[in-house]
Structure formats: structure tokens, C-alpha cells
Design an enzyme around this catalytic site. Structure first.
Site, PDB file in Angstrom:
ATOM      1  N   TRP A   1       2.596   1.596  -3.329  1.00 35.30           N
ATOM      2  CA  TRP A   1       1.662   1.975  -4.400  1.00 35.30           C
ATOM      3  C   TRP A   1       1.496   3.497  -4.462  1.00 35.30           C
ATOM      4  CZ3 TRP A   1      -2.959   4.656  -4.580  1.00 35.30           C
ATOM      5  CH2 TRP A   1      -3.689   4.548  -5.771  1.00 35.30           C
ATOM      6  N   HIS A   2       1.558   4.134  -3.281  1.00 32.16           N
ATOM      7  CA  HIS A   2       1.316   5.581  -3.253  1.00 32.16           C
ATOM      8  C   HIS A   2       2.451   6.397  -3.849  1.00 32.16           C
ATOM      9  CE1 HIS A   2      -2.055   4.634  -0.589  1.00 32.16           C
ATOM     10  NE2 HIS A   2      -2.503   5.812  -0.934  1.00 32.16           N
ATOM     11  N   GLY A   3       3.622   5.841  -3.912  1.00 34.62           N
ATOM     12  CA  GLY A   3       4.696   6.608  -4.524  1.00 34.62           C
ATOM     13  C   GLY A   3       6.039   5.955  -4.350  1.00 34.62           C
TER      14      GLY A   3
ATOM     15  N   THR B   1       0.846  -1.211   0.000  1.00 30.27           N
ATOM     16  CA  THR B   1       0.000   0.000   0.000  1.00 30.27           C
ATOM     17  C   THR B   1       0.872   1.249   0.000  1.00 30.27           C
ATOM     18  OG1 THR B   1      -1.683  -1.194   1.244  1.00 30.27           O
ATOM     19  CG2 THR B   1      -1.858   1.206   1.234  1.00 30.27           C
TER      20      THR B   1
END
Lengths: 468, 593
Positions: A318-320, A315
Site C-alpha cells: 500500500w505504501h508504494g 501494508t
């Protein structure tokens, strides 16, 4: 193209909605597909090729998986297709991050690649993978019409910032959906609310947070540091949920029903609850396509904790492509594991326990957002230390009105109030309550005009000296 | 087709046809109507051509006419022939009115007569004020008979040869305009073929739309409240695209507006079309100024601190320029660059026996720190060590009136509240500091005392070209009204009691000006930007010859000494003073060619 731009709100949207609503049912999908491609290609047409490749890979892969009865082949093709999807994502989003870390660890001098990440690649890649996995699990048949698959992947309302629509949720809607007055009216209202969240609340509080996070930590006292962290927490919520509202609203205008992406996350009493309310489409994606395949909680406790660790690592990632996001993901994972071990999130009791639970959850996610917002982890640590008074502030540069003035204070209060489910049913008033309905509609039009004024004001660009 | 639906469809059609005006008419019908409906004057232009002294004089006229000879009609540049013109305005009523005017011609030549309507302009655009003329008789000869509708840009013209002393009698019959359908084509350039197409398409769309909405209502019994809501929302969505601002530049923003991009360029499809199109649309959509004004005014009223990219507000109505914030922590290399630039100037001055001075003007925020919410704007004092070392190492004289201005600020405004420039009082402090410094080396230097001036208070001060210091760039760039900016402040003005100085030469385009004053001695040349404008107004009383050269601070090469070398050497001054603000200190490096 951004939803909060003049071109989108006052050119693209009216034309597309007008044509769509007046068009015959048979051509509506094609109209939407053309609009979506135009929307995507608007800023950077060259990335259209990547989108087309993604569509082709998933179309061919899913059809093969669906038709084949050889389980081994199906699995191989699934893995290959997922790898190809991830390859685009890794190349554009994570390649330079990997190189940077390899250079650091092994003292190499590998070159970075000069690429700009295609807009929405994280979202549409996950959507495409959900399609492949759904087909592999035989939950849905493979889409035989490539245009319909293209529409699913490129559908512009949720293309740029979600919500991540899982294929099995919209499969039937792509083929057959109804556009009703109720949906259009509700869709427009959702869109206005989303636009107002983004333009009036998120951008205003964003400016407060930007000013504070731009300062060296030493020039910022504890109060200001907390102000920045809370302003950013509210900005992020209103920005992201505003975007989701706009996407859901647009979807409704076109007859789709997308699942909700936010459900008042800031009223959570635990981090477990927070993730049931925050970015729901992403958390359910990871739950369905990663956590459960890993064994979920039907395995030993240790293995469950490991599974949670993996999910939150993913997670964060995935955000950066930055350590900040990875730490942020692990920060949340850590508290979820602790809650799992202690059963904290299931505890019920009196008011005081409830207050403590709220306080705990707020502290965890606000501190987490500091990591999310900071440019580097070292800045994040120092900022967090400052929030707890461990860094003495000297040479304060600005007076308070510079950060937060009357307007920002008003918006701050509104943002806090609206993060509670006080106005939850505002849009679903009974038809008989005419006066209240009228007031709500007038208020929405005022919100729309104010949001439009804010968008228009962002185009104002005066020059002091140069004369043409 | 239900009657009700048909009526609603037709009403909607009229609405759409009205909104889609730009497609079939170059004029704006409603604005034209509103702009011109209260104008009840006709206008007749008479122009006596032949020589620059030719003109007409009024002999007599009926009470319903007025005769004027405005300055802009005296040997106007836009006419090929020389001569002078006059205007006759006559009152109009709905019924035909007669006027009788007798004129006397001075000089041989031709008399041109033009029947027009009033010249009505809004935001620089002319709107047609229509007038119906029925008769024009010149010296008993009918030259116009029968109704003719005329406006400023479509006049009725007549000319006749005249001799010096001739008396010309004009009989005019006119009335306010009575509408005729042909006006649409002749005046508003309505293209009826396109209008017809627009009407049909609008009707088809409206009918379909009404049918569509009605279907919801019939099938699902929905409330009218939501139907109205949706109609208002979708109507609002279409408004900004209906009219695109055709102007090239925005006076408010002081910049050129984005141009429409080409879809195809030499190497194929323009990949930046989307972003360029957005810029074009962002600059030109309908209602932009109105929306921005709402936003800015609301924010300004609510907040003490308000900023855009160029300006931010302070306490008590003060406004500051974002550009005033500069880091003065120069690296060694940067300092060396500055030294070399100043050294070049000093060397040039020494070679030609000119006394060289730098007048460094502090930023407003350093003088008025109590009004600023941001302490990062107060670093002007940090520049003092650099100035001292420049003075010590190179030997150039530097005037930095920081303390003098701070002291003066306690008594009166030395900077404008809504502009970053110094007031005349501020400039006088700077001038005084300069002359006092100059006296140390130059015996002819004379300080004009304040008693030599008539000092009075006014909103306006001597403005530089088209700039309005009193109103201020800050106020303008925040897009606020004059009332919102609180421009009720009066500033100290200086007017020398002795007006015997002479402006020898002025070039407003280049920003140069030469003065001569017989009662003093010496020659000074001032090079500077907008801050030098107020400063230079005091110098002509301290020197016999004063030459002002303009240096715009922004942009490359503006500090290059070579730009002014020729002018300086031709003038051969005793003293040279270079005026600039602290934030341009690094530009001094450019003095070295």
C-alpha cells in the site's frame, strides 16, 4: 495543493474557514464540497474525472448493495465495486511496477505507461472501500445524497495524506455536526502544531537525511549512517504525524472529529505496540477489513501467522510500488509473528527488561525505515551493512557541520523530546490556569510565525548570473 | 445591538477598511503619512530654457531659502527643451512663511517655475510630501493667490519669457500641509464609492464576526485568552493576501517575478492555472521579504554551514558559490569536443598570426579549502591533466595559476570572502603568470611591477558595472544584511602611479573597452567574463593597445568564436587571451562554430 504551501495557509484556508464559519448550517456541506473539489483540482484538474468516477461507482454500488436482499447479488456487486476501485489504484500506482517485474522475470519488452499518480488515490480509494464494506455489512445505510458521499470521499483535510477516515466513524457527522468554539480553538491549535512539526522539524531533519542518503555508501562512516537513519526516522514521524495533526485540526474547525492517527509510536516496546500507535487509521483499516475477514486470531496459530503475513505484505504494498516497501512491510510482519510466537510483547518485568524492549523496538523500526527510505533494496542492504561497520568508509566527502549544524542539533533534540509524551496535555489545560494557557497560546503564535517564515523562505529563488 | 459590540465592530471595521486600502486607493495612507511627516521643506524648480547654456543665477534670497544647481538638472534628457535648472528649498512651519528670492537669467528664452513638494522615494516608489502654498508673485505679478496644496508629482507651473540679464523676483508664501478631507481624493486617489462599499461590507462582516465570537462567550463562557488567540491567528492568515507586490522583477533575487496566469488559454481551460497561480502568489504576497529575512537570518546566526540553492557558507565568514562544484571526469567524447573547440581557436589564431592564450581561473574553493566544509569542492587540481593534454596536442599556451594563487592566499585575500570573484591582488597574480608565460614567445611583453602601483586597502574595489564584488553575490543571494555578512574586510587595491593611459572607447552595455598607452608596444585582445574585469585592468600598462571583449559564461553560444571574429580581425592583435573559470571548461567546445 499542499497544506504547507503559501497558497493553502494564507489564501485557501482563511477564505474557506471564514466562509464556512460564517455560513448557515444548511450550506456548509456544499461549501466544503466545493472547497474540496477546488483543492483537489488545483494542481491537476484532469484527475477530477477519476475522482468523479470513484464517487459514482461507490454511490451506485453501495445503494444497490443496501437495497438488494439477494445475498449473492450483494456480494457480487460488492466485489465488482471493490475491483473497480482497486482498478484505478492498480492502474495509476502499480501498473508500471508490475510491467517492470514481468519484463525482468520473463525478459519481455513491455512498455511502461506514462501516467502520474493522482494525489491521495491510496487514501480515498481505501475510504471508498470502507464505505462499501460498511454498507455491505449493514453497519450503516447507503448514503442517498450523492453530494454527501462526494463530501466524504473528497473531504480535503484528509484527502491527500489521511488519516483514512472510515465511513462508520463519520457517517453521522456528515449529516449533523456542531461547530463549537472549543472545537475551532482546538482545531486551530492542532493545525499550528502540525504545521510546525512539518515545517520546523520534519523539513529540517529531512534535509539532514537527504544529504546522507544521497551519498555513495562508501563515503559515509558508521556514525553518519546512523545519523541519517535516525534523522529519517524522526523526519518521517514528524512529517506524517504533522500532516495528520493538520488534517485533524482542520476537521475540528469544520466540526468533524477524526480519530487520532499517531500516539507516540516511538515509545513502543514491541512492534505489535508500534502498529497500535503508528498510522492507526491504516492499521485499523487493515484489521477491520482484511485481518478479521481472513479469520484474525480466532483460527489456528499457523493460519493467524499467515493472516499477519498477508496483512503486512498488503501494508507494505500500500505504501508504494517498490520492493523496498514490500520488504519493509514483511520486515515488520516478521517481527510481529515472532512476537506472537514468543509472547515478547506481553512480557512485563523490571526496568532492564523495559529498556531492552524499547531498544529492540527502536532497532527494528529504525532499520525498517532504512529500507523505506532507500531508493533501491541493494542500496538499503549496503546502507544497513554500513550501519554495523561491515563496509569500511573511505574518502569522507563532508565535515560534520555539512550534515548537522547547530540548528539541526537543536531541532534533533526537540524532535527526540517531543516524540515522548511530555507535552501531551499542553492543549488541554484547565481554563483556570490562565497564565499557562496564555503562554501556550503565545508560543503557538510564535510557532505559526516561524513556520510561515519557513514556508515563505521556500519561495526564495535567487539567480546569480542571469539578469531578468 | 449592544453598545460594546457596536464599538468593537466599528473598531474592527476601521481595521479592515485600513487593510483593504488597495481596493479603493492607489496610495498607501499609513506609509505615506509616516514617510512624509518629518519633511518640512518646500521646493521650487526654476528652469531657464532656450539654449544649452541658459541658466539662472542667484542674486539674493531670504535666510529661510537655499539655492542649488544639481547636475541632473543640467540639460536634462527628460526635457524636450535645452537649458539648465536650479532648485530652491525653503523651510516650512505650521504658520505661513514668506520667502523672497531674486534670480538673474543668463540667455534669452523662457523661465519655467514649478512649485512642488520634496521628492521622497522609498524602494523606488514616490510618496507625496504635501505643501500648502498661498502666494506666488513673479516680478510683482500675482500668479497664485489662495491656498493650494501641492506635491512633487502635482506641481503648480508657471512660465514667462525672459531675456539675458533679466532679474526675476519671486515672492513665495507657504506652510506645512494642514489636512483636508479632499486630500484623500486628490492626493491618495481614494475612490469614495468603493470606500463606502468596503466600509459597509467590513462593518457587516465585523458585526457578524463579533456576534459570532460573543455567542461563544455567552453560551459557553469561554476564556478571553482563546478568543484573542483565534482573532490573532485569523488576522495573521489574511495579512499576506491583502497586498500583492506589483513589481515586475526582484532586485534581491535577480530575476523576473511570476506573472498572473490566464485562466483560459486558446484551447480552453488552463490546466496549469493552479501551479502558475501558486508561483505568482509565492512571488508577490505581502510581507514576503520580511518573513524570508527572519528565516534566513535566524538560520545564518545559528549555523556554521548554511546553504541555499546558489550559495553555501564556509568557516569564518567565507561564502561559496554552489556552481563552483563541477565534475571534471569528462568522457572521451566530451574531451574530443573540448579539443575540437580549442583547436578551432588555435587555428584561427595561427591563420592570423595571433599568439593565443587561455587563462583558466581556479575556483575559490580550491584556493581556500580550509574554509570549506565540503570536500567535493576541491577538484580543480583534477583539471590539470586535461589542460596539459590540450597544451601538448594542440600547442596552445594555457595559464592555470592554481599554485601561485594558493601561495598568494597565505599572504592576503586573493578572492573576496562573500563573492566568488578574485580580488585585484588575485587578478594581479593571474596577470603576472600570464605575462611571464607570454615573455617566452613575445619579446614586447612587459610586466608592470607592483612598485609601479599605489597599493592601498579598502572595502570597495573597482567594481564591474553595477556589481559590487566587495559585497558579493553570495551575500546578496543569501538575503542577509551587510552587517550579517561581515563586510568589514579590506582588500588590496592597485592604482597605477602613471595615469597616462587613455580609454579610447567604452561600451558598458556590451562590456567592451579599448585602452591606449604610449609607453609600451603591442596589441592585446582579452575575451572573458566577469573574472576578466579585474584582470584587464593591469594589461593597459603592458601593451600599447588593449581591447577587452565580453563573454558571459552562462547561456548558450556565449563561447562561440564567431561572435568576436570581426572585432578581432579589425583590431588585429598580436596576442589574444581568453579568460574563464574552471567550471566553464566544457564550454570551450562551443569555440568551434
Amino acid at each position: 495543493m499542499l497544506f504547507s504551501s503559501m497558497t493553502f495557509v494564507f489564501l485557501f484556508m482563511p477564505i474557506v474557514c471564514g466562509l464556512y464559519l460564517l455560513a448557515r448550517k444548511e450550506i456548509r456541506n456544499y461549501l466544503l464540497l466545493i472547497a474540496s473539489v477546488l483543492f483537489y483540482a488545483w494542481g491537476e484538474p484532469s484527475y477530477l474525472a477519476i475522482m468523479i468516477l470513484t464517487i459514482l461507482v461507490n454511490y451506485i454500488g453501495a445503494n444497490y448493495i443496501y437495497r438488494s436482499h439477494n445475498e449473492k447479488h450483494r456480494k457480487q456487486i460488492l466485489c465488482l465495486s471493490i475491483l473497480l476501485n482497486l482498478a484505478f489504484l492498480v492502474y495509476f500506482k502499480y501498473f508500471n511496477f508490475v510491467i517492470d517485474n514481468l519484463n525482468d522475470v520473463f525478459h519481455l519488452n513491455a512498455h511502461f505507461i506514462d501516467v502520474i499518480m493522482p494525489i491521495g488515490i491510496s487514501f480515498y480509494t481505501f475510504q471508498a472501500m470502507s464505505y462499501l464494506i460498511d454498507v455491505y455489512r449493514r453497519e450503516v445505510p447507503a448514503q442517498r445524497d450523492i453530494y454527501k458521499l462526494a463530501l466524504y470521499i473528497t473531504l480535503f483535510p484528509q484527502l491527500v495524506a489521511g488519516p483514512i477516515v472510515k465511513y462508520h466513524d463519520v457517517e453521522k457527522q456528515i449529516d449533523n455536526r456542531s461547530v463549537t468554539f472549543d472545537k475551532v480553538a482546538l482545531g486551530v491549535k492542532r493545525f499550528i502544531i502540525g504545521l510546525a512539526k512539518k515545517m520546523l522539524i520534519a523539513n529540517t531533519l529531512g534535509a539532514v537525511a537527504d544529504k546522507i542518503f544521497a551519498l555513495p555508501v562508501e563515503q559515509c562512516d558508521t556514525f553518519t549512517a546512523w545519523l541519517g537513519a535516525i534523522a529519517y526516522s524522526l523526519q518521517l514521524y514528524y512529517d506524517f504525524s504533522g500532516y495528520s495533526d493538520m488534517a485533524i485540526g482542520l476537521g475540528m474547525i469544520f466540526g468533524f472529529r477524526f480519530l487520532e492517527n499517531f500516539n507516540y509510536p516511538y515509545i513502543s516496546k514491541s512492534i505489535t505496540e508500534f502498529w497500535r500507535r503508528w498510522h492507526i487509521s491504516l492499521s485499523t483499516w487493515f484489521k477491520e477489513y482484511l485481518y478479521i475477514p481472513l479469520g484474525g486470531n480466532r483460527v489456528s496459530p499457523k493460519r493467524t501467522y499467515f493472516n499477519l503475513f498477508v496483512v503486512f505484505l498488503a501494508t507494505g504494498f500500500w505504501h508504494g510500488a517498490s520492493w523496498n516497501f514490500i520488504f519493509w512491510g514483511l520486515w515488520h510482519g516478521l517481527f510481529i509473528i515472532i512476537e506472537k510466537i514468543t509472547g515478547w510483547h506481553k512480557k512485563t518485568g523490571g526496568v532492564w527488561l523495559s529498556v531492552i524492549q524499547h531498544f529492540y523496538a527502536i532497532m527494528v523500526f529504525v532499520l525498517g525505515w532504512v529500507m523505506f527510505r532507500a531508493d533501491t533494496m541493494s542500496y538499503a542492504w549496503r546502507y544497513l551493512a554500513n550501519m554495523f561497520g561491515f563496509i569500511p568508509a573511505h574518502s569522507l566527502t563532508y565535515e560534520l557541520p555539512y550534515y548537522i549544524d547547530n540548528l539541526e542539533i537543536i531541532v534533533f533534540v526537540i524532535a527526540l523530546l517531543c516524540s515522548l509524551p511530555i507535552f501531551k496535555n499542553m492543549l488541554f489545560l484547565d481554563y483556570k490556569r490562565k497564565v499557562l494557557r496564555s503562554l501556550v497560546n503565545i508560543w503557538l503564535i510564535i510557532l505559526f510565525l516561524l513556520s510561515s517564515a519557513t514556508i515563505a523562505a521556500s519561495t526564495y529563488n535567487p539567480f546569480i548570473y542571469f539578469r531578468f | 445591538m449592544g453598545k460594546k459590540r457596536l464599538v468593537i465592530s466599528l473598531l474592527l471595521t476601521i481595521f479592515f477598511v485600513f487593510l483593504l486600502q488597495p481596493f479603493y486607493s492607489t496610495g498607501n495612507l499609513l506609509t505615506s503619512f509616516l514617510a512624509t511627516k518629518n519633511h518640512k521643506l518646500y521646493r521650487m524648480d526654476v528652469f531657464a530654457s532656450g539654449a544649452s547654456t541658459n541658466k539662472v543665477e542667484l542674486v539674493s534670497h531670504t535666510p529661510n531659502a537655499v539655492f542649488q544647481s544639481p547636475n541632473w538638472f543640467k540639460n536634462p534628457k527628460w526635457r524636450k527643451d535645452k537649458g539648465n535648472g536650479s532648485l530652491i528649498h525653503g523651510a516650512l512651519k505650521s504658520k505661513w512663511q514668506d520667502s523672497l528670492i531674486k534670480l538673474k537669467v543668463k540667455g534669452d528664452g523662457k523661465l519655467f517655475i514649478s512649485l512642488r513638494g520634496e521628492d521622497k522615494k522609498i524602494d523606488g516608489k514616490r510618496y507625496p510630501v504635501l505643501v500648502d502654498y498661498k502666494k506666488l508673485v513673479v516680478n510683482g505679478k500675482p500668479v497664485l493667490l489662495g491656498r493650494k496644496t501641492i506635491w512633487h508629482d502635482r506641481p503648480f507651473n508657471y512660465s514667462l519669457p525672459v531675456k539675458n540679464g533679466d532679474v526675476v523676483t519671486l515672492e513665495v508664501t507657504a506652510r506645512t500641509h494642514h489636512f483636508r478631507w479632499s486630500d484623500l481624493r486628490r492626493v491618495y486617489d481614494v475612490n469614495f464609492k468603493i470606500l463606502f462599499t468596503v466600509f459597509i461590507l467590513s462593518f457587516l462582516f465585523s458585526y457578524k464576526f463579533v456576534q459570532y465570537v460573543a455567542r461563544f462567550k455567552i453560551l459557553e463562557h469561554h476564556s478571553r485568552i482563546d478568543i484573542v488567540f483565534l482573532c490573532v491567528f485569523f488576522a495573521l492568515l489574511f495579512v499576506p493576501m491583502l497586498k500583492i507586490n506589483p513589481a515586475d522583477k526582484s532586485l534581491q533575487e535577480n530575476r523576473m517575478l511570476a506573472k498572473y496566469p490566464a485562466l483560459f488559454v486558446s484551447n480552453g481551460l488552463n490546466l496549469k492555472f493552479g501551479s502558475l497561480f501558486e508561483k505568482w502568489f509565492n512571488d508577490r504576497f505581502w510581507g514576503r521579504e520580511w518573513l524570508i529575512k527572519i528565516h534566513d537570518s535566524l538560520k545564518f546566526y545559528l549555523n556554521k554551514y548554511y546553504a541555499n540553492t546558489k550559495v553555501f557558507t564556509g568557516k569564518d565568514g567565507w561564502m561559496f558559490f554552489q556552481g563552483d562544484r563541477k565534475e571534471f571526469l569528462f568522457s572521451e567524447k566530451q574531451k574530443q569536443d573540448i579539443y575540437r573547440g580549442v583547436e578551432a581557436l588555435n587555428k584561427f589564431c595561427n591563420q592570423h598570426e595571433i599568439k593565443c592564450y587561455l587563462e583558466v581561473v581556479p575556483a575559490k574553493s580550491s584556493i581556500v579549502p580550509e574554509a570549506v566544509f565540503r570536500k567535493d569542492f576541491f577538484q580543480d587540481a583534477e583539471i590539470i591533466p586535461l589542460l596539459s593534454s590540450l597544451s601538448d596536442k594542440i600547442g596552445i599556451d594555457i595559464i592555470f595559476p592554481l599554485e601561485e594563487l594558493k601561495q598568494a592566499h597565505k599572504k592576503d585575500y586573493v578572492y573576496f570572502k562573500t563573492d566568488h570573484h578574485w580580488t585585484e591582488w588575485g587578478a594581479y597574480i593571474g596577470y603576472k603568470a600570464f605575462i611571464e608565460k607570454l615573455k617566452e614567445k613575445y619579446s614586447h611583453a612587459v610586466l608592470t611591477p607592483e612598485t609601479d602601483y599605489d597599493i592601498f586597502y579598502s572595502h570597495q574595489v573597482r567594481a564591474e558595472f553595477n556589481r559590487q564584488f566587495w559585497k558579493g553575490y553570495q551575500c546578496q543571494s543569501l538575503n542577509l544584511t551587510d552587517e550579517t555578512c561581515r563586510l568589514d574586510v579590506k582588500y588590496k587595491n592597485y592604482k597605477n602611479k602613471d595615469e597616462s593611459h587613455v580609454v579610447l572607447h567604452e561600451n558598458s552595455k556590451k562590456g567592451t573597452k579599448d585602452f591606449y598607452y604610449p609607453k609600451t608596444k603591442g596589441k592585446v585582445v582579452v575575451i572573458g567574463n566577469s573574472f576578466a574585469e579585474n584582470f584587464v585592468s593591469f594589461l593597459p600598462y603592458s601593451f600599447q593597445y588593449t581591447k577587452k571583449l565580453r563573454s558571459n559564461s552562462e547561456g548558450q553560444d556565449n563561447f562561440k568564436l564567431s561572435r568576436w571574429k570581426k572585432d578581432i580581425l579589425e583590431f588585429h592583435p598580436d596576442v589574444l587571451v581568453f579568460v574563464f573559470e574552471t567550471r566553464y571548461i566544457y564550454h570551450l567546445k562551443d569555440l568551434k562554430d
